[in-house]
Design a protein around this motif. Structure first.
Motif, PDB file in Angstrom:
ATOM      1  N   ALA A  21       1.112  -0.933   0.081  1.00  0.00           N
ATOM      2  CA  ALA A  21      -0.031  -0.078  -0.085  1.00  0.00           C
ATOM      3  C   ALA A  21       1.403   1.113   0.160  1.00  0.00           C
ATOM      4  O   ALA A  21       0.867   2.494  -0.582  1.00  0.00           O
ATOM      5  CB  ALA A  21      -0.852   0.076   1.031  1.00  0.00           C
ATOM      6  N   GLY A 261      -9.503   6.403   0.833  1.00  0.00           N
ATOM      7  CA  GLY A 261      -9.656   6.501   1.618  1.00  0.00           C
ATOM      8  C   GLY A 261      -8.625   7.503   2.775  1.00  0.00           C
ATOM      9  O   GLY A 261      -7.952   7.559   3.505  1.00  0.00           O
ATOM     10  N   ALA A 271      -4.539   3.132   4.060  1.00  0.00           N
ATOM     11  CA  ALA A 271      -4.623   1.825   3.389  1.00  0.00           C
ATOM     12  C   ALA A 271      -4.321   1.083   3.386  1.00  0.00           C
ATOM     13  O   ALA A 271      -3.586   0.836   4.601  1.00  0.00           O
ATOM     14  CB  ALA A 271      -3.988   2.944   1.881  1.00  0.00           C
ATOM     15  N   ALA A 293      -5.261   0.240  -2.911  1.00  0.00           N
ATOM     16  CA  ALA A 293      -5.982   1.524  -1.922  1.00  0.00           C
ATOM     17  C   ALA A 293      -5.199   1.946  -1.542  1.00  0.00           C
ATOM     18  O   ALA A 293      -5.314   3.442  -1.754  1.00  0.00           O
ATOM     19  CB  ALA A 293      -6.209   0.558  -0.784  1.00  0.00           C
TER      20      ALA A 293
END
Length: 311
Positions: A21, A261, A271, A293
Motif C-alpha cells: 500500500a 481512503g 490504506a 488502496a
C-alpha cells in the motif's frame, strides 16, 4: 531523490509504511510531483510466507521480491524520498503534521497517509507459528489452491467454520473442522453435516511438518495428516498512530475510511490491511487490494490538495 532533512522542510505527504500500500502510494504521489517521504521498517505482515499468490502478474513470487521492485519504481521519481526509520508519534493537523522519528529529526508534512498495517496473533498451539504462511494460513484465497485435493483442516469453533468449509468445498471434499475442545452450536453442526465436513472435537496438542503434509497431534495422541490448515488469527493495529490521531475505528479495530481512503480527520488517509472501507465487513487483507488502496488514497491526497488551492 529528495535529500532535505531540514526540520523546516515540509513534505506534501508523509507515507508511513513501505508495504504494498505504501509503495504504490509513493509511486502515485511521485508521478504527480508531490514531495513525499516514505517511512518504513523491515517488518511486514506477509514475512512468514515464501510465496505470494492471487496477485496479477506476480503469482508465486516472494513478497520481498515485489517490494524491492516496487521501491525501485518509486525511487525513480525525484519527489520521493525513503527513510528507514521508526515513527514513534504523529500529531498535528491538516497542513501541519509532525512525525517524531526514532534517532532522526522530526518530519513535517501537510498530509499523512497511513499504510502501517496490522499485526497477527496466532493460536497458541505448538507448531502453528513455525508453519504459518505455508502449511498453516489464514487466507484461502492466498493459500487454498495449494491445499487442493488434500484433506484441509479448519481450526476453530466459531461461526467462520461453516462458511470456510463451504468456501473450501470446491478445493477438497475432505475438510476437517478442528474445534480444539470447544463446542459448535447446533446450526453450525447441522451446516457442517450438510456440507460433508468432518468434525474433530479433541483439543489440538501440536502440529508439525512432515514432507508436504501437516501432521496434527490431538490431545489423546491420535494424529491426522492434512495438506494444510486454515486458522483464524486475531489482529491489531501494528502502530499506535490511529489512536494518537483520534481516528474513527470499526468494531474490529480497523481505521474507517471512505471510498478514497480518507479518514474522519482532515489530511489523514489510510490504506491496506489497517483500513476498512464502506460496505465491507472487515479489511480486505490481500496484497493486490492493499496496493490498489494505496493508489486510491494517494490520488485522493493529490485531488484534495488541488481543490484546496482553488477554494
Amino acid at each position: 531523490m529528495i535529500n532535505s532533512t531540514s526540520e523546516n522542510h515540509v513534505y506534501d505527504v508523509a507515507v508511513i509504511g513501505a508495504g504494498s500500500a505504501g509503495l504504490q502510494a509513493a509511486q502515485t504521489l511521485g508521478r504527480m510531483h508531490q514531495s513525499t517521504i516514505v517511512l518504513g521498517t523491515d517488518r511486514y505482515r506477509n514475512d512468514p510466507t515464501g510465496h505470494m499468490h492471487n496477485f496479477l502478474g506476480h503469482d508465486g513470487a516472494p513478497p520481498a521480491e515485489l517490494r524491492v521492485a516496487a521501491r525501485k519504481d518509486a525511487e525513480a521519481y525525484a519527489d520521493v524520498r525513503f527513510l528507514e526509520a521508526e515513527v514513534t508519534r504523529v500529531s498535528g493537523e491538516l497542513g501541519a503534521f509532525v512525525l517524531e522519528i526514532a534517532g532522526e529529526v522530526d518530519v513535517r508534512a501537510r498530509r499523512v497517509l497511513l499504510a502501517s498495517g496490522v499485526r497477527d496473533t496466532l493460536p497458541g498451539i505448538p507448531g502453528i507459528a513455525e508453519n504459518f504462511g505455508d502449511l498453516v494460513a489464514h487466507c484461502p484465497f492466498c493459500h487454498g489452491h495449494e491445499y487442493a485435493g488434500t484433506p484441509i483442516g479448519i481450526l476453530g469453533a466459531g461461526p467462520h467454520a461453516g462458511a470456510m468449509a463451504s468456501m473450501l468445498q470446491p478445493l477438497s471434499a475432505d475438510r476437517v473442522v478442528l474445534t480444539h475442545g470447544e463446542t459448535l452450536d447446533d446450526a453450525t453442526l447441522a451446516l457442517l453435516d450438510r456440507l460433508g465436513a468432518t468434525v474433530v472435537t479433541a483439543p489440538v496438542a501440536a502440529v508439525r511438518r512432515e514432507g508436504d503434509r501437516l501432521i496434527v497431534r490431538l490431545a489423546g495422541g491420535e494424529e491426522l495428516a492434512l495438506g494444510g490448515m486454515i486458522v483464524k488469527t486475531d489482529w491489531q493495529q501494528a502502530t499506535p498512530f490511529a489512536e494518537q490521531l483520534g481516528l474513527e475505528m470499526s468494531e474490529l479495530g480497523a481505521v474507517l475510511v471512505d471510498g478514497f481512503g480518507r479518514t474522519d480527520v482532515p489530511g489523514v488517509y489510510a490504506a491496506g490491511d489497517m483500513a476498512q472501507g464502506p460496505g465491507v465487513p472487515m479489511p480486505m487483507a490481500a496484497v493486490l487490494v492493499a496496493a490498489s488502496a494505496g493508489l486510491v488514497a494517494a490520488a485522493a491526497c493529490v485531488q484534495d490538495a488541488a481543490l484546496a488551492r482553488i477554494a
